[in-house]
Design a protein around this motif. Sequence first.
Motif, PDB file in Angstrom:
ATOM      1  N   GLY A  11       2.551   0.721 -10.730  1.00 12.99           N
ATOM      2  CA  GLY A  11       3.654   0.409 -11.596  1.00 12.99           C
ATOM      3  C   GLY A  11       4.239  -0.967 -11.259  1.00 12.99           C
ATOM      4  N   PHE A  12       5.426  -1.167 -11.773  1.00 13.77           N
ATOM      5  CA  PHE A  12       6.080  -2.471 -11.582  1.00 13.77           C
ATOM      6  C   PHE A  12       6.313  -2.760 -10.103  1.00 13.77           C
ATOM      7  CE2 PHE A  12      10.047  -4.825 -11.036  1.00 13.77           C
ATOM      8  CZ  PHE A  12       9.695  -6.023 -11.616  1.00 13.77           C
ATOM      9  N   GLN A  29       0.832  -1.205   0.000  1.00 20.33           N
ATOM     10  CA  GLN A  29       0.000   0.000   0.000  1.00 20.33           C
ATOM     11  C   GLN A  29       0.875   1.267   0.000  1.00 20.33           C
ATOM     12  OE1 GLN A  29      -2.538  -0.396   3.385  1.00 20.33           O
ATOM     13  NE2 GLN A  29      -3.874  -1.962   2.433  1.00 20.33           N
ATOM     14  N   ASP A  30       1.896   1.244   0.821  1.00 19.51           N
ATOM     15  CA  ASP A  30       2.782   2.422   0.862  1.00 19.51           C
ATOM     16  C   ASP A  30       3.527   2.596  -0.461  1.00 19.51           C
ATOM     17  OD1 ASP A  30       1.959   2.857   3.434  1.00 19.51           O
ATOM     18  OD2 ASP A  30       3.719   1.940   4.397  1.00 19.51           O
ATOM     19  N   GLU A  31       3.935   1.465  -1.088  1.00 19.80           N
ATOM     20  CA  GLU A  31       4.637   1.556  -2.374  1.00 19.80           C
ATOM     21  C   GLU A  31       3.720   2.145  -3.447  1.00 19.80           C
ATOM     22  OE1 GLU A  31       7.466   1.523  -5.154  1.00 19.80           O
ATOM     23  OE2 GLU A  31       7.816   0.955  -3.054  1.00 19.80           O
ATOM     24  N   CYS A  32       2.499   1.709  -3.474  1.00 17.79           N
ATOM     25  CA  CYS A  32       1.573   2.225  -4.490  1.00 17.79           C
ATOM     26  C   CYS A  32       1.153   3.663  -4.189  1.00 17.79           C
ATOM     27  CB  CYS A  32       0.329   1.343  -4.578  1.00 17.79           C
ATOM     28  SG  CYS A  32       0.694  -0.331  -5.189  1.00 17.79           S
ATOM     29  N   ALA A  33       1.143   4.023  -2.927  1.00 16.51           N
ATOM     30  CA  ALA A  33       0.724   5.380  -2.546  1.00 16.51           C
ATOM     31  C   ALA A  33       1.885   6.356  -2.608  1.00 16.51           C
ATOM     32  CB  ALA A  33       0.125   5.371  -1.145  1.00 16.51           C
ATOM     33  N   GLY A  34       3.083   5.872  -2.776  1.00 20.53           N
ATOM     34  CA  GLY A  34       4.242   6.748  -2.858  1.00 20.53           C
ATOM     35  C   GLY A  34       4.735   7.203  -1.511  1.00 20.53           C
ATOM     36  N   VAL A  35       4.372   6.451  -0.467  1.00 20.62           N
ATOM     37  CA  VAL A  35       4.860   6.827   0.862  1.00 20.62           C
ATOM     38  C   VAL A  35       6.332   6.460   0.934  1.00 20.62           C
ATOM     39  CG1 VAL A  35       4.635   6.430   3.326  1.00 20.62           C
ATOM     40  CG2 VAL A  35       2.601   6.459   1.866  1.00 20.62           C
ATOM     41  N   THR A  56      10.686   1.426   0.143  1.00 20.94           N
ATOM     42  CA  THR A  56       9.754   1.896  -0.896  1.00 20.94           C
ATOM     43  C   THR A  56      10.476   2.882  -1.813  1.00 20.94           C
ATOM     44  OG1 THR A  56       8.950   3.692   0.511  1.00 20.94           O
ATOM     45  CG2 THR A  56       7.772   1.577   0.639  1.00 20.94           C
ATOM     46  N   SER A  57       9.908   3.002  -3.055  1.00 17.90           N
ATOM     47  CA  SER A  57      10.525   3.922  -4.036  1.00 17.90           C
ATOM     48  C   SER A  57      10.094   5.360  -3.836  1.00 17.90           C
ATOM     49  CB  SER A  57      10.162   3.467  -5.455  1.00 17.90           C
ATOM     50  OG  SER A  57       8.757   3.514  -5.636  1.00 17.90           O
ATOM     51  N   CYS A  60       4.822  -1.446  -7.531  1.00 14.09           N
ATOM     52  CA  CYS A  60       3.543  -1.600  -6.806  1.00 14.09           C
ATOM     53  C   CYS A  60       2.985  -2.987  -7.047  1.00 14.09           C
ATOM     54  CB  CYS A  60       2.551  -0.522  -7.288  1.00 14.09           C
ATOM     55  SG  CYS A  60       0.905  -0.688  -6.530  1.00 14.09           S
ATOM     56  N   ASP A  61       2.983  -3.454  -8.275  1.00 15.70           N
ATOM     57  CA  ASP A  61       2.465  -4.792  -8.568  1.00 15.70           C
ATOM     58  C   ASP A  61       3.320  -5.873  -7.906  1.00 15.70           C
ATOM     59  OD1 ASP A  61       0.467  -3.667 -10.044  1.00 15.70           O
ATOM     60  OD2 ASP A  61       1.510  -3.900 -11.982  1.00 15.70           O
ATOM     61  N   SER A  62       4.611  -5.660  -7.896  1.00 11.83           N
ATOM     62  CA  SER A  62       5.493  -6.650  -7.283  1.00 11.83           C
ATOM     63  C   SER A  62       5.238  -6.769  -5.771  1.00 11.83           C
ATOM     64  CB  SER A  62       6.957  -6.291  -7.530  1.00 11.83           C
ATOM     65  OG  SER A  62       7.245  -6.314  -8.912  1.00 11.83           O
ATOM     66  N   ALA A  63       5.019  -5.615  -5.145  1.00 16.95           N
ATOM     67  CA  ALA A  63       4.766  -5.644  -3.700  1.00 16.95           C
ATOM     68  C   ALA A  63       3.474  -6.415  -3.387  1.00 16.95           C
ATOM     69  CB  ALA A  63       4.699  -4.239  -3.142  1.00 16.95           C
TER      70      ALA A  63
END
Length: 451
Positions: free
Chosen positions: A265-266, A247-253, A258-259, A268-271
């Motif tokens: 993206g890649f 969730q944090d990876e996809c939200a950009g936290v 996390t990135s 987020c899907d991988s996480a």
Amino acid sequence: MTESTVELPKLGTTDGEPSHPLRPDGPAIPRQRAVADRPAPPDAGPAVLPRRLVGIREEVLDWVPEDRPRYTRLGLILVNTGLMAAISLFVALRRVLDVPWPMVVPIALFWGFLVLAIDSWMVSSTHGSLGRSRWLMFVPRLVMAVLLGSVIAEPLVLWVFHPAIHADVEQDRQKQVRIQAGRWTLCNPADGTDTTSLPECRDYQLGIKGPAAQEGELTRLTAERDALDSEITKLNADLAGKQKFAQDECAGVKRGGTSGRAGKGFRCDSAWKVADSFQKEVDLPGKRTRAAVLDQQINTLTSQLAASRKAHGATVETAIATKVGDFRGSFGPIDIIDEARGLERLSDRSGFVHAAQWLVRLLLILVDSLPVLAKIFSGTTAYDVLVNRQLSAGQRFHGRSLDVTDYTFEAATKASIHDIDERSRAQQERLDEDLDAEIDRRAGRYAAGMT
């Protein structure tokens, strides 16, 4: 030899008329009080029977009639001692034998007769003893009387304290029953706990197996459920952490790992793939289903175990009641041994009872020993003196009679020998005469032949 009797003149008589030697002109004195008018007339009343029990010879007692009441009462003491002995054994046998009382009466009467005979011998064997030998005779007889009195007194002592003793015995038995019930209950718990390792329970095992298998299964399931709960809790925490990371990876936290770039993206899907893969790998739904099944099994087994424990408790309670009932039934009727132990316990608890029972016991022993004691306390009576003299005279007369018998036999033997010698001499003379005549006859015949 012919027996001859010498009739002695009565003192205090004149021409056949009785009078006192010292008061010839005074009033006549009653026969029992007249010292000169002895022996007294024989006593033919019922008082003779008690005196016979103590070995009194009435023909001797007639010379001292003043001793008649003394020996009559001594005989009555013997009768009372025999009755006490009979009652004592009757009381004892009634507590020992479970038979109708009429069957005990003959045995008690025989015991009373035996004691009466022994007491009669102990008293009668002392008549005529004087001086130091008198006490040498009394000591062993007194010891025997005390021992016999102790045996007779014990059942009567128990009879005197009968109510208090029986109450104590009943209380002691109830106490023992409670102790037995407590031990059986302690060593056989209703929940089936094993108590074989306890030393005090070695002889108090019923051998009834409790619901141990169900308890073991419940313990195993509970341990498995607890372990599974711990595992699920940990896996839930791990899954929640991975899902939070996705969730944090996809939200950009921006945080560790996390990135920091929002959007699908890649990375987020991988996480999310890692989180979903972990969930499938650990099979959390299956573990939760297994936990629910274990909960249901535990609940069911808990209900079954409660019912089994209740049934086991009832079985154990019934078995304990049976054991306690058997122990209570083993007592039986209160016998003389139980009464003796009860009196001992009462004496230990109460100084008054201790003193009272010994006073009663000593009193009964004293009463049972009265025949010998009465003879001792009577001292040397006139009857004893007469009997002693008669015994001495009897011994002398017997010795003289033997001397006369020996002399008579010796004289008769000498006379017989003399008679035999005379007859032998006469016979020898006749033989000699016959021989001489035969010689003369043959000599004449020979002379006639020569001519």
